[in-house]
Design an enzyme around this catalytic site. Structure first.
Site, PDB file in Angstrom:
ATOM      1  N   GLU A  31       0.869  -1.132  -0.249  1.00 12.33           N
ATOM      2  CA  GLU A  31       0.048   0.106   0.048  1.00 12.33           C
ATOM      3  C   GLU A  31       0.886   1.259   0.105  1.00 12.33           C
ATOM      4  O   GLU A  31       1.640   1.489   0.812  1.00 12.33           O
ATOM      5  CB  GLU A  31      -0.993  -0.042   1.142  1.00 12.33           C
ATOM      6  N   ALA A  57     -17.596  15.686 -10.600  1.00 13.69           N
ATOM      7  CA  ALA A  57     -17.816  14.121 -10.370  1.00 13.69           C
ATOM      8  C   ALA A  57     -18.197  13.565 -11.289  1.00 13.69           C
ATOM      9  O   ALA A  57     -19.572  13.407 -11.824  1.00 13.69           O
ATOM     10  CB  ALA A  57     -18.791  14.122  -9.101  1.00 13.69           C
ATOM     11  N   ILE A  58     -17.353  13.612 -12.514  1.00 14.80           N
ATOM     12  CA  ILE A  58     -17.605  13.207 -13.660  1.00 14.80           C
ATOM     13  C   ILE A  58     -17.209  11.617 -14.147  1.00 14.80           C
ATOM     14  O   ILE A  58     -16.957  11.568 -15.401  1.00 14.80           O
ATOM     15  CB  ILE A  58     -17.303  14.461 -14.739  1.00 14.80           C
ATOM     16  N   GLU A  72     -26.015  18.208 -15.204  1.00 10.66           N
ATOM     17  CA  GLU A  72     -26.058  16.754 -15.579  1.00 10.66           C
ATOM     18  C   GLU A  72     -26.118  16.594 -17.127  1.00 10.66           C
ATOM     19  O   GLU A  72     -27.085  17.421 -17.768  1.00 10.66           O
ATOM     20  CB  GLU A  72     -27.032  15.953 -14.982  1.00 10.66           C
ATOM     21  N   ASP A 120     -11.906  -1.478  -8.783  1.00 10.50           N
ATOM     22  CA  ASP A 120     -12.194  -0.343  -9.595  1.00 10.50           C
ATOM     23  C   ASP A 120     -11.238  -0.210 -10.603  1.00 10.50           C
ATOM     24  O   ASP A 120     -11.560   0.634 -11.630  1.00 10.50           O
ATOM     25  CB  ASP A 120     -12.324   0.888  -8.525  1.00 10.50           C
ATOM     26  N   GLY A 154      -7.663   1.952   1.958  1.00 11.18           N
ATOM     27  CA  GLY A 154      -7.802   2.367   0.478  1.00 11.18           C
ATOM     28  C   GLY A 154      -8.687   3.966   0.506  1.00 11.18           C
ATOM     29  O   GLY A 154      -8.802   4.548   1.717  1.00 11.18           O
ATOM     30  N   ILE A 155      -9.008   4.242  -0.535  1.00 14.88           N
ATOM     31  CA  ILE A 155     -10.059   5.556  -0.687  1.00 14.88           C
ATOM     32  C   ILE A 155     -11.394   5.140  -0.009  1.00 14.88           C
ATOM     33  O   ILE A 155     -11.688   6.054   0.868  1.00 14.88           O
ATOM     34  CB  ILE A 155     -10.422   5.634  -2.237  1.00 14.88           C
ATOM     35  N   ALA A 196     -23.661   9.211  -8.103  1.00 11.64           N
ATOM     36  CA  ALA A 196     -23.639   8.997  -6.506  1.00 11.64           C
ATOM     37  C   ALA A 196     -22.987  10.173  -5.856  1.00 11.64           C
ATOM     38  O   ALA A 196     -23.486  10.618  -4.930  1.00 11.64           O
ATOM     39  CB  ALA A 196     -23.293   7.673  -6.105  1.00 11.64           C
ATOM     40  N   HIS A 244     -44.564  -5.263  11.440  1.00 15.03           N
ATOM     41  CA  HIS A 244     -45.108  -4.221  11.614  1.00 15.03           C
ATOM     42  C   HIS A 244     -45.021  -3.362  13.004  1.00 15.03           C
ATOM     43  O   HIS A 244     -44.942  -4.113  13.957  1.00 15.03           O
ATOM     44  CB  HIS A 244     -46.757  -4.360  11.449  1.00 15.03           C
TER      45      HIS A 244
END
Length: 471
Positions: A35, A270-271, A204, A311, A41-42, A184, A450
């Protein structure tokens, strides 16, 4: 001299890498992890978890500001202390980072901190605090993850143009914020800053927000965010972004083709993501497509002994998908090394849930109604609104709905889509159902407790077949 020869070396310690390492260790394999930054990680340090801590602060602020709706009086002004909110989020991240450190020790996984570069399918060098180490293994798992994609004409500078990483540790509260992209990450930060009192505009490119979701969910969310005071521009694009001393000037082309210039104090891009697969030594070892490592259903690359997960491989780019792949790959490696007791299953992409923690929350699994029809299914779909659910009304959270999509011929559950309070926790019921290959019959026969919001899941199944009881 430290040992440098292992059964498995994992490159990267995010939710894919560290989980793969733990599963390898559980299966009796001598395992190491490499690492370059922070264990976890992220996701743990800069992504999924600390953003949820921020969003929780925003949620509490929202409830405090609406205390009178619940018959409560809060004396004095309610305001956000940005520094304290960020500090809490960082504390959460630190706790989880320490948790992963503990898990590595507990499972006797060797940790090599530094920059890892493959020198072959099963060998690598690590440049770190100890200088250069040469490591070898029978198998190597690449789990190097991804990073935020920059706008070509306005790379993130951390001052005015932010990626998610800058947006998590802001030095100052934006006055007027532009968010480019409504996936997201974009929507979660738009929601956070809007709840914190910032003037937020979301741009967007596609014709609706959260474009991977069912179009009914997109329409509901857009209406809800607009009601909360956000400006939502769909079918729009940022054509140019100039950083000034006071902020950014954005040229935005709207859905009608009209271009206008607007000033903002800050901008979040955020693309999408770029895989971290450059300078790792992969060029000759793996087939790549737009930087993503091509793998089979178990994580194998074209080079024997070299595997990849998470990823840096084809999407969806989600932490839980990476962890699941980590386990599958670890078991496939153990099997290759002679373990007859493991039976790895390939990932079923149809059963990967997606959650977005904006306000209201979104959660889904499987096919949207449109995608199910495109795939040739004759469908039965039904929706149940939270306004028909007693618990949602009691909580003061009556905005939202659950939608289910079934194959009309077989009754197979094809997809489920929700928007509203607590849906990110409820979706798992449908994920279990889909994994068990449920049909509407089992779901109708299932007794839901319920009063819970989850009863609206039952009702949406009934609604798909014209049998809803409370609407």
């Amino acid at each position: 001299m430290a040992d440098t020869n292992y059964d498995v070396i994992v490159l990267g310690s995010g939710p894919g890498g560290y989980v793969a390492a733990i599963r390898c260790a559980q299966l009796g394999l001598k395992t190491a992890i490499v690492e370059r930054e922070l264990l976890g990680g992220i996701c743990l340090n800069w992504g999924c978890i600390p953003t949820k801590a921020l969003l929780r602060s925003a949620e509490i602020l929202h409830y405090a500001q609406h205390a009178k709706d619940y018959g409560l009086k809060i004396a004095g002004a309610i305001e956000a202390d940005l520094e304290a909110v960020v500090k809490r989020s960082r504390g959460v991240a630190k706790q989880l980072n320490q948790g992963v450190t503990h898990l590595m020790k507990k499972n006797k996984i060797a940790v090599h901190m530094g920059e890892g570069t493959l020198t072959g399918p099963t060998s690598l060098t690590v440049k770190g605090e100890k200088g250069e180490e040469k490591l070898t293994a029978k198998h190597v798992i690449v789990a190097t993850g991804a990073r935020a994609r920059d706008l070509p004409f306005a790379p993130a500078d951390g001052k005015r143009v932010w990626t998610y990483r800058h947006a998590m540790t802001p030095k100052e509260m934006p006055k007027k914020l532009l968010v480019i992209g409504s996936g997201a990450i974009g929507i979660e930060f738009a929601s956070f800053y809007n709840d914190m009192g910032v003037d937020v505009t979301v741009v967007e490119m596609l014709d609706r927000v959260v474009p991977v979701e069912d179009k009914d969910v997109s329409a509901f969310l857009e209406k809800s965010l607009t009601k909360q005071g956000m400006t939502i521009m769909t079918g729009a694009g940022v054509e140019d972004l100039k950083v000034t001393a006071k902020g950014v000037k954005a040229k935005i082309k709207d859905s009608k083709g009209k271009v206008s210039e607007t000033e903002f104090s800050h901008c979040i891009t955020a693309i999408g993501i770029v895989p971290n697969t450059e300078n790792v030594g992969l060029e000759k070892l793996a087939d790549m497509d737009r930087g993503f490592i091509q793998i089979d259903d178990y994580g194998r690359t074209k080079s024997k002994g070299l595997w990849a997960i998470g990823d840096c491989t084809p999407g969806p780019w989600l932490a839980h998908k990476a962890s699941h792949e980590g386990v599958t790959t670890a078991e496939a490696i153990a099997k290759e090394l002679g373990n007859k007791d493991v039976h790895p299953h390939p990932l079923d992409r149809a059963n990967i849930p997606g959650c977005t923690y904006c306000h209201p929350q979104i959660a889904s699994v499987g096919l949207t109604e449109a995608k199910a029809k495109e795939a040739g299914h004759e469908v039965k779909a039904g929706t149940f609104p939270f306004i028909g659910n007693g618990k949602a009304i009691a909580l003061g959270e009556a905005d939202g709905f659950v939608k289910t999509v079934f194959d009309a011929k077989t009754g197979e559950l094809l997809g489920a889509h929700m928007v509203g309070a607590e849906v990110t926790e409820m979706i798992q019921g449908f994920v279990v159902g889909k994994t068990l290959e449920t049909t509407e019959a089992e779901l109708m026969q299932t007794i839901f407790p319920h009063p819970t919001i989850s009863e609206s899941m039952h009702e949406s199944v009934l609604a798909s077949y014209g049998r809803a009881l409370h609407i």
